[in-house]
Motif scaffolding. Structure first.
Motif, PDB file in Angstrom:
ATOM      1  N   LEU A  89       0.820  -1.203   0.000  1.00  0.00           N
ATOM      2  CA  LEU A  89       0.000   0.000   0.000  1.00  0.00           C
ATOM      3  C   LEU A  89       0.861   1.264   0.000  1.00  0.00           C
ATOM      4  N   LYS A  90       1.907   1.282   0.807  1.00  0.00           N
ATOM      5  CA  LYS A  90       2.767   2.468   0.877  1.00  0.00           C
ATOM      6  C   LYS A  90       3.494   2.703  -0.450  1.00  0.00           C
ATOM      7  N   LEU A  91       4.031   1.637  -1.029  1.00  0.00           N
ATOM      8  CA  LEU A  91       4.727   1.782  -2.304  1.00  0.00           C
ATOM      9  C   LEU A  91       3.764   2.209  -3.413  1.00  0.00           C
ATOM     10  N   SER A  92       2.595   1.623  -3.430  1.00  0.00           N
ATOM     11  CA  SER A  92       1.598   1.953  -4.455  1.00  0.00           C
ATOM     12  C   SER A  92       1.131   3.396  -4.321  1.00  0.00           C
ATOM     13  N   MET A  93       0.854   3.809  -3.095  1.00  0.00           N
ATOM     14  CA  MET A  93       0.397   5.184  -2.873  1.00  0.00           C
ATOM     15  C   MET A  93       1.484   6.190  -3.255  1.00  0.00           C
ATOM     16  N   ASN A  94       2.722   5.837  -2.999  1.00  0.00           N
ATOM     17  CA  ASN A  94       3.845   6.722  -3.333  1.00  0.00           C
ATOM     18  C   ASN A  94       3.967   6.909  -4.839  1.00  0.00           C
ATOM     19  N   LEU A  95       3.761   5.838  -5.595  1.00  0.00           N
ATOM     20  CA  LEU A  95       3.916   5.904  -7.043  1.00  0.00           C
ATOM     21  C   LEU A  95       2.666   6.434  -7.751  1.00  0.00           C
ATOM     22  N   SER A  96       1.511   6.194  -7.181  1.00  0.00           N
ATOM     23  CA  SER A  96       0.255   6.531  -7.874  1.00  0.00           C
ATOM     24  C   SER A  96      -0.058   8.020  -7.882  1.00  0.00           C
ATOM     25  N   GLY A  97       0.465   8.744  -6.894  1.00  0.00           N
ATOM     26  CA  GLY A  97       0.245  10.186  -6.871  1.00  0.00           C
ATOM     27  C   GLY A  97      -1.216  10.594  -6.771  1.00  0.00           C
ATOM     28  N   GLY A  98      -2.037   9.763  -6.140  1.00  0.00           N
ATOM     29  CA  GLY A  98      -3.452  10.102  -5.971  1.00  0.00           C
ATOM     30  C   GLY A  98      -4.296   9.914  -7.213  1.00  0.00           C
ATOM     31  N   ASN A  99      -3.770   9.210  -8.214  1.00  0.00           N
ATOM     32  CA  ASN A  99      -4.480   9.060  -9.486  1.00  0.00           C
ATOM     33  C   ASN A  99      -5.344   7.803  -9.592  1.00  0.00           C
ATOM     34  N   THR A 100      -5.401   7.006  -8.521  1.00  0.00           N
ATOM     35  CA  THR A 100      -6.200   5.778  -8.556  1.00  0.00           C
ATOM     36  C   THR A 100      -7.688   6.108  -8.519  1.00  0.00           C
ATOM     37  N   ARG A 101      -8.449   5.475  -9.412  1.00  0.00           N
ATOM     38  CA  ARG A 101      -9.899   5.681  -9.489  1.00  0.00           C
ATOM     39  C   ARG A 101     -10.684   4.427  -9.100  1.00  0.00           C
ATOM     40  N   THR A 102     -10.055   3.247  -9.233  1.00  0.00           N
ATOM     41  CA  THR A 102     -10.692   1.987  -8.856  1.00  0.00           C
ATOM     42  C   THR A 102      -9.752   1.221  -7.935  1.00  0.00           C
TER      43      THR A 102
END
Length: 306
Positions: A89-102
């Motif tokens: 979760l931490k790695l994903s959130m760091n890379l996604s930059g708040g762009n996740t929609r699903t």
């Protein structure tokens, strides 16, 4: 010829155009994207952070290592399993930059309040959340997440005993909410709460569940904006728990009320349909862990199918 070969400049991996790298990285899973690709060089990190890679964060292949316990929250999650989820979760959130929609979680992935809050704060623009396991999530945790997800349109959730607190938060904060999937028994109280809190709901799936006949009638009467209703592989029940009766066929009253819907999806073939038989054997609370991996993702409603 040899001189021409020596003078020819060989392009290195880190010099690939970002759009080409992104296309390559689209083939990777979230586990591969978070395995260290972003640390190769600045070009690869830029590609790893491209919004297109993080539009959907699919953790549906990640399950908790747990044992069942007799007291709440009824599951004990192994520490290493919890740590692995927190790391992803931490790695994903760091890379996604708040762009996740699903955002999609596995049926046996048991988030804690802390993990849910951390994710919600870094994915404020979510439109769809698939979160079928709430054993370790408290009322305060899910309500805080809902207040952050103001653009939420679709939610897959378990059946809960006290739905008003959740559906009230959705009604207050998620003005575009239109699609709900409930995995578990559907009682009259839940139906009444839906009608009160989410009268403009467009799509409802309560497949593979035990549905009180009166609850179904209330939905058909009360949710006037409803367009799609899926009760496939569910069985209707009447009467008190001690003397409940399974209704084998949809009667004329139900069919007439459902005729206004754009889609009314049903399957009650208990003699020939394997999924109908499983629902009945499990008494409307399907033990998905007993069946084929990924079976819980299925839905006859296209927009809810994973």
């Amino acid at each position: 010829m040899e001189e021409e070969y020596e003078n020819r400049r060989v392009r290195r991996w880190e010099e690939l155009d970002t759009d080409i790298l992104v296309r390559i990285f689209q083939k990777f899973s979230v586990f591969e994207l978070t395995s260290g690709l972003a640390h190769v060089c600045s070009g690869w990190r830029a590609a790893c952070c491209d919004p297109i890679l993080w539009k959907t964060l699919d953790l549906s292949h990640m399950r908790s290592s747990f044992i069942k316990i007799p007291l709440e929250p009824y599951v004990y999650v192994e520490r290493r399993s919890d740590e692995a989820l927190t790391r992803i979760l931490k790695l994903s959130m760091n890379l996604s930059g708040g762009n996740t929609r699903t955002l999609i979680f596995h049926f046996n992935l048991f988030l804690s309040d802390e993990q849910l809050t951390y994710t919600a704060e870094r994915c404020p623009g979510l439109r769809r959340v698939v979160l079928p396991a709430w054993n370790r999530i408290k009322k305060t945790g899910i309500c805080k997440a809902i207040r952050i997800w103001k653009e939420l349109e679709s939610l897959t959730m378990p059946s809960i005993a006290n739905p008003p607190y959740l559906l009230t938060e959705i009604a207050k904060n998620c003005k575009n909410f239109k699609e709900l999937k409930i995995m578990g028994p559907f009682e009259i109280f839940f139906a009444n709460t839906l009608i009160t809190c989410l009268p403009n709901l467009k799509t409802l799936s309560i497949r593979c569940s035990a549905i009180k006949r009166e609850a179904l009638l209330k939905i058909l009467d009360g949710l006037q904006s409803l367009e799609v209703l899926n009760i496939s592989h569910s069985h209707l029940v009447e009467g008190p728990p001690q003397r409940k009766v399974i209704v084998r066929e949809l009667d004329k009253t139900i069919m007439e009320k459902a005729s206004r819907l754009r889609k009314f999806l049903t399957c009650m073939e208990h003699k020939t349909c394997v999924m109908c038989q499983r629902t009945e054997n499990d008494e409307g609370i399907v033990r998905w862990y007993k069946y084929e991996e990924g079976e819980w993702k299925v839905d006859e409603v296209t927009s809810l199918h994973l």
